[in-house]
Motif scaffolding. Sequence first.
Motif, PDB file in Angstrom:
ATOM      1  N   UNK A 554      70.514  58.371  85.066  1.00 29.90           N
ATOM      2  CA  UNK A 554      70.820  59.605  84.341  1.00 29.90           C
ATOM      3  C   UNK A 554      72.214  59.561  83.711  1.00 29.90           C
ATOM      4  N   UNK A 555      73.119  58.715  84.247  1.00 30.24           N
ATOM      5  CA  UNK A 555      74.456  58.612  83.654  1.00 30.24           C
ATOM      6  C   UNK A 555      74.496  57.673  82.449  1.00 30.24           C
ATOM      7  N   UNK A 556      73.422  56.923  82.243  1.00 29.80           N
ATOM      8  CA  UNK A 556      73.406  55.963  81.133  1.00 29.80           C
ATOM      9  C   UNK A 556      72.236  56.201  80.180  1.00 29.80           C
ATOM     10  N   UNK A 557      71.533  57.313  80.358  1.00 31.14           N
ATOM     11  CA  UNK A 557      70.420  57.665  79.469  1.00 31.14           C
ATOM     12  C   UNK A 557      70.589  59.096  78.985  1.00 31.14           C
ATOM     13  N   UNK A 558      69.668  59.557  78.163  1.00 24.55           N
ATOM     14  CA  UNK A 558      69.675  60.919  77.617  1.00 24.55           C
ATOM     15  C   UNK A 558      70.928  61.194  76.794  1.00 24.55           C
ATOM     16  N   UNK A 559      71.484  60.141  76.174  1.00 22.14           N
ATOM     17  CA  UNK A 559      72.699  60.289  75.389  1.00 22.14           C
ATOM     18  C   UNK A 559      73.974  60.178  76.203  1.00 22.14           C
ATOM     19  N   UNK A 560      73.856  59.966  77.520  1.00 23.24           N
ATOM     20  CA  UNK A 560      75.023  59.830  78.393  1.00 23.24           C
ATOM     21  C   UNK A 560      75.505  58.380  78.413  1.00 23.24           C
ATOM     22  N   UNK A 561      76.806  58.192  78.531  1.00 22.72           N
ATOM     23  CA  UNK A 561      77.378  56.836  78.518  1.00 22.72           C
ATOM     24  C   UNK A 561      78.396  56.644  79.629  1.00 22.72           C
ATOM     25  N   UNK A 562      78.163  57.237  80.793  1.00 26.79           N
ATOM     26  CA  UNK A 562      79.085  57.085  81.923  1.00 26.79           C
ATOM     27  C   UNK A 562      78.798  55.773  82.652  1.00 26.79           C
ATOM     28  N   UNK A 563      79.699  55.391  83.554  1.00 22.61           N
ATOM     29  CA  UNK A 563      79.526  54.134  84.269  1.00 22.61           C
ATOM     30  C   UNK A 563      78.499  54.267  85.391  1.00 22.61           C
ATOM     31  N   UNK A 564      78.112  53.139  85.934  1.00 24.50           N
ATOM     32  CA  UNK A 564      77.054  53.081  86.934  1.00 24.50           C
ATOM     33  C   UNK A 564      77.533  53.581  88.294  1.00 24.50           C
ATOM     34  N   UNK A 565      76.570  53.852  89.159  1.00 26.37           N
ATOM     35  CA  UNK A 565      76.835  54.222  90.547  1.00 26.37           C
ATOM     36  C   UNK A 565      76.332  53.094  91.430  1.00 26.37           C
ATOM     37  N   UNK A 566      77.158  52.651  92.345  1.00 27.03           N
ATOM     38  CA  UNK A 566      76.801  51.544  93.230  1.00 27.03           C
ATOM     39  C   UNK A 566      76.260  52.069  94.556  1.00 27.03           C
ATOM     40  N   UNK A 567      75.410  51.268  95.184  1.00 25.92           N
ATOM     41  CA  UNK A 567      74.849  51.657  96.469  1.00 25.92           C
ATOM     42  C   UNK A 567      75.945  51.823  97.518  1.00 25.92           C
ATOM     43  N   UNK A 568      76.997  51.032  97.414  1.00 28.23           N
ATOM     44  CA  UNK A 568      78.108  51.162  98.371  1.00 28.23           C
ATOM     45  C   UNK A 568      78.811  52.513  98.225  1.00 28.23           C
ATOM     46  N   UNK A 569      78.869  53.023  96.988  1.00 25.53           N
ATOM     47  CA  UNK A 569      79.477  54.345  96.782  1.00 25.53           C
ATOM     48  C   UNK A 569      78.626  55.430  97.429  1.00 25.53           C
ATOM     49  N   UNK A 570      77.320  55.290  97.327  1.00 25.62           N
ATOM     50  CA  UNK A 570      76.427  56.255  97.967  1.00 25.62           C
ATOM     51  C   UNK A 570      76.590  56.189  99.481  1.00 25.62           C
ATOM     52  N   UNK A 571      76.655  54.976 100.012  1.00 25.42           N
ATOM     53  CA  UNK A 571      76.801  54.801 101.453  1.00 25.42           C
ATOM     54  C   UNK A 571      78.094  55.435 101.955  1.00 25.42           C
ATOM     55  N   UNK A 572      79.169  55.297 101.185  1.00 20.58           N
ATOM     56  CA  UNK A 572      80.458  55.873 101.585  1.00 20.58           C
ATOM     57  C   UNK A 572      80.381  57.398 101.638  1.00 20.58           C
ATOM     58  N   UNK A 573      79.752  58.002 100.630  1.00 21.90           N
ATOM     59  CA  UNK A 573      79.642  59.461 100.615  1.00 21.90           C
ATOM     60  C   UNK A 573      78.723  59.934 101.731  1.00 21.90           C
ATOM     61  N   UNK A 574      77.628  59.216 101.945  1.00 20.92           N
ATOM     62  CA  UNK A 574      76.704  59.584 103.026  1.00 20.92           C
ATOM     63  C   UNK A 574      77.425  59.564 104.372  1.00 20.92           C
TER      64      UNK A 574
END
Length: 589
Positions: A554-574
């Motif tokens: 969703x950050x790289x589609x629908x006209x959006x051009x933000x950077x990717x999200x890594x699985x490690x970032x998700x793990x840290x927030x979780x």
Amino acid sequence: MSGRYVKGFAFSLLIFVGFIQRESRNGLPVQAAENGGLFLPEGFEATVVVDSLPGRARHIAINENGDIYVKARFARDKNESVIALRDTNGDERADVIKRFGGLERERSYGTAMRIYKGYLYFSSEMYVYRYKLTPGQLVPDSPMEVIVVDDHPHGMHEHIAKPVTFDNEGHIYVAYGAPSNGCQPKNRIPNMAGIDPCPMLEDHGGIWQFDANKTNQTQKDGRRYATGLRSVVGMDWNSADNSLYAFQHGRDDFLMLWAEKYTPWQSAVLPAEELFQVKDGLDGGWPYCYYDQIQGKKLLNPEYGGDGKIVGRCDKCAKPLIGFPAHWAPNDLLFYQGTSFPDRYKNGAFVAFHGSTNRAPYPQAGYFIGFMPAKNGAISSDWEVFADGFAGVDPVVNVSDATYRPMGIAMGPDGSLYIAETEKGKIWRVTYKGDKTNFGTSQLAQMEKRKTMANIRNPDEITDNLDKGKPAIGSKVYAVYCSACHQRNGMGDSQRFPPLSGSEWVLGDKKKLITVLLQGLDGPIEVKGQSYNNAMPQHSFLKDEDIAEVLTHIRTNFGNTADAVAATEVADVRQALLPKSKPVTKRKK
């Protein structure tokens, strides 16, 4: 000019003018510009009262002098949630527009606009208000009164709208929608059993009766008139049989929550939107049961052990008069008491189908005005298409493709029918110009053919699958868990579900975005300057890799051009969201 050029120019002109069509499809009637783009039965005509309103439009009421009162979807400023319209020169178009009403602490969204015994009643999310109308005066100068207050401590939630109607004995009926899709410990979690018995039914999921003239009532001042109704938006009192009627919005997400039990096609067409004659003490069956209009049975919901076949306890629940296909969103109901239409419309009921949002991978459906004739003192199940053409496209793939979505219906003092829609705030007035004594099957034949349109007919499981023969569009996780609300194009539905395209929530802080997916989000938010209030269920059941994949999508589609999200970032927030254990302290000897 070559023939090919002429055809190309004509096609471009067809697209430019939008609703004007020069060729009929499948033998359907030509759509006339003078009808404001609507298809109507032979003899009926529509004029556009107003092309658009800044606050858009939800429900409407017409005063005895023809003044129109509109419940705005958005308030331009605080205390302006009602739009008043007047035609001063007799050209059938509003030339005076005023705004008023509401409380500063409230957002404008709500579902009610009624005139009852000289008072204008309307609602927001948490209040039902009224003004005393003064004859001949467009904007009332009387003090605004609060009739009912939703004082529940949990505040706003999904299905928070407060539709109202009145009986002939001074009562006002107010629906309290259930604060969830089902009655799970956590809302909309795959394969999670429901709570039994459901505690939400104590003060939600039903209709309450109050005194229409008493102010500052809370729910305890009324009495529960009906229960087992997940979400009611369209309801009306039928004076012909002195009875309350209401539509229940059927539950959602069979596919997302119970993929091993329901196919995408079943999730698109089931369960039914149910029309009830609501007798005192009715139990509609939610959250334990749903109505399958194809089998003609009340069946057990999967949260309570159902599999699409088991009836179980549901044989004790009220069956609807009519079960319409799933997700059509019946958002207004009007029993016609006028005399200017042909006799077949007397005491029958009009219904505004706002249109579905969650039928993917099949076309969205609804987006029309239906009619149910009165027959032998009851409502006939042989429903008709009364007005169509609102969407302007066929098929409707994403909700944002629909030009208009009908929402509010009301009868004028001369028996004409007014229709309001939510996307632009357009209002039509429908009148009958034909011979009332010669109106019947032949005048309705062309409207019967409209039931073959993609927005009305049941989709074919194979040929109408929009993904047939195509690779999965984008993220598989997005297709299963996100597209039903935010749509395949990421544009949302303009009403309940916000867009992902250009959203500050999507493009902003990644930790905040990950937290929303892990914990969910409930209550009012603002996206791109527009307010929304619906439940975003938590998706902590997904793997870190899946969450990273869908957020990157969703950050790289629908006209959006933000950077990717890594699985490690998700793990840290979780990990950071896990409850912290208190340190163990040793007792002093």
